[in-house]
Write an enzyme that holds these catalytic residues in place. Structure first.
Site, PDB file in Angstrom:
ATOM      1  N   ASN A   1      18.300  -4.201   4.878  1.00 38.04           N
ATOM      2  CA  ASN A   1      19.648  -3.424   5.579  1.00 38.04           C
ATOM      3  C   ASN A   1      19.351  -3.599   6.667  1.00 38.04           C
ATOM      4  O   ASN A   1      19.036  -3.386   8.097  1.00 38.04           O
ATOM      5  CB  ASN A   1      18.866  -2.666   5.224  1.00 38.04           C
ATOM      6  CG  ASN A   1      19.755  -1.163   4.890  1.00 38.04           C
ATOM      7  OD1 ASN A   1      20.604  -1.140   5.138  1.00 38.04           O
ATOM      8  ND2 ASN A   1      19.525  -0.444   4.883  1.00 38.04           N
TER       9      ASN A   1
ATOM     10  N   HIS B   1      14.311   8.731   6.962  1.00 34.31           N
ATOM     11  CA  HIS B   1      14.115   8.695   5.764  1.00 34.31           C
ATOM     12  C   HIS B   1      13.561  10.209   5.103  1.00 34.31           C
ATOM     13  O   HIS B   1      13.888   9.800   3.547  1.00 34.31           O
ATOM     14  CB  HIS B   1      13.264   7.621   5.240  1.00 34.31           C
ATOM     15  CG  HIS B   1      13.956   6.556   5.177  1.00 34.31           C
ATOM     16  ND1 HIS B   1      14.260   5.831   6.025  1.00 34.31           N
ATOM     17  CD2 HIS B   1      14.017   5.836   3.705  1.00 34.31           C
ATOM     18  CE1 HIS B   1      14.111   4.614   6.087  1.00 34.31           C
ATOM     19  NE2 HIS B   1      15.214   4.521   4.612  1.00 34.31           N
TER      20      HIS B   1
END
Length: 435
Positions: free
Chosen positions: A307, A338
């Site tokens: 990512n 997250h």
């Protein structure tokens, strides 16, 4: 439990696919001289609003509200204070939303709505754009809409001046996914003359489409192989290692496919790598480099390439600002971003330890191993070890719950990060003796 459905990657892909014709339409309209810059901003903003309502329903307010608040802060605060305020508000809002998910999943023991998961995923991407914009303003790369003044004359033109900001935060090609696009690049792509607008490359779109089809076929084959084995509750000894590796492979293939689709949508709208960039803008970086991820024998390289736009954003936001323990602080913040589920906290902290061990292990190996056969053997062993450690971390992060984490830690898979922890202790002790 079907984790792929739980984390909404396939539902998001469906909405991204539905937005594809509108991205092509936007690209076509940009070539026309009659399509003004203001109309382009409004088209992107309206598309973002429609896509948010279609994908998230009433949960779209979780995205629209902080976006409007961020624009209000950017338009009313000075360059030196805007980043601290927007960062605190955005992370506070996102944390409250994640706590709502914790309450639903762990206290009420009920599954949350798929639309709520999509809204949380989009909110995390919004946090990237908000903090990237506020950092650009603080560093002088972008000028604030009102320049920090609060008199009536400056606020009277605020709606027109704030349009690029709110359009950037909610533009539909990047609302549900895609690599982080800086505000400078976004504005340059929207405001470039029609004569300089890049044409649509059918070859590039076709190549991305073939990659997605190939990854989907691999997913089907790997899912059949993985479903034939026992789960983590019933596997025995080495069978648990195979189960974790194959399940992590499914997650990686799903992410690869999703990231390529996001890149395809941005390209169709004219924001892709083929669009080019000016000297003052950050270059476009796709999120996935499958070759590097699948061939690297270093955990630190995997962390930088997984990512990629998010890794670059974390490096700029946390790593470069940290004076002590920058790797630990970066991964700790990533766990917060997250959602702070037990598996996520453990997984990201374990990843930070593995990265620290990776630096020492490979430094020692480069100094100690001279013959190429031993180097080749060392590279093969560390590649396999890296892939197994990444699989372990990925399942801890995606499993999220404390019960799943305890089963994972009690399996044979804990041997692999355990070996790196022992080597980290020994090599650090050796380094201190040498110093």
């Amino acid at each position: 439990m079907d984790w792929l459905q739980l984390f909404c990657l396939h539902p998001v892909s469906l909405y991204q696919g539905a937005a594809f014709p509108f991205a092509l339409l936007f690209n076509y309209l940009c070539i026309m001289d009659s399509f003004s810059t203001r109309a382009r901003y409004l088209f992107l903003l309206a598309g973002g609003g429609v896509l948010a309502l279609a994908a998230m329903g009433p949960y779209a307010l979780l995205i629209i509200t902080p976006a409007l608040c961020a624009v209000a802060l950017v338009s009313s605060r000075g360059p030196q204070e805007v980043h601290g305020l927007t960062f605190s508000f955005q992370m506070g809002w996102q944390t409250l939303c994640h706590l709502g998910l914790h309450y639903t999943e762990y206290y009420l023991q009920e599954p949350a709505s798929v639309r709520f998961y999509i809204a949380l995923s989009s909110l995390m991407l919004l946090t990237q754009r908000v903090t990237s914009l506020s950092l650009d303003i603080r560093e002088g790369k972008v000028e604030a809409a009102s320049g920090g003044t609060r008199d009536r004359s400056s606020l009277s033109g605020c709606p027109s001046e704030a349009l690029p900001y709110v359009s950037y935060l909610l533009f539909f090609p990047a609302l549900l996914g895609g690599p982080l696009c800086s505000f400078q690049r976004f504005r340059a792509c929207v405001e470039r003359p029609s004569s300089l607008h890049p044409g649509l490359s059918l070859w590039a779109l076709g190549w991305r489409g073939l990659q997605i089809v190939g990854l989907e076929c691999l997913q089907v084959a790997l899912r059949r192989v993985a479903s034939a084995g026992a789960g983590l509750d019933h596997c025995q000894q080495l069978e648990c290692i195979y189960m974790v590796w194959s399940t992590a492979g499914l997650f990686k293939l799903t992410y690869y496919s999703h990231w390529i689709l996001d890149d395809c949508l941005l390209h169709a709208a004219g924001f892709g790598s083929e669009a080019g960039h000016g000297s003052g803008e950050e270059g476009y970086i796709p999120d996935v480099d499958m070759w590097t991820l699948e061939t690297t024998h270093r955990i630190s390289v995997f962390a930088r390439q997984w990512n990629r736009s998010t890794a670059r954003w974390l490096r700029r936001l946390i790593f470069q600002k940290s004076r002590r323990w920058p790797v630990l602080q970066t991964f700790a913040f990533s766990a917060w971003w997250h959602g702070l589920h037990p598996g996520q906290v453990f997984g990201f902290l374990c990843w930070s330890v593995m990265v620290e061990a990776d630096y020492l292990i490979h430094t020692f190996a480069n100094e100690s191993i001279s013959s190429w056969p031993l180097r080749l053997l060392y590279r093969a062993l560390t590649w396999a070890h890296t892939q197994l450690i990444i699989a372990y971390i990925m399942l801890a992060v995606e499993g999220r719950s404390l019960s799943f984490l305890s089963r994972l830690c009690c399996s044979y898979n804990s041997i692999f990060p355990g070996v790196y922890c022992v080597l980290l202790f020994l090599l650090r002790k050796r380094k201190q003796k040498c110093n």
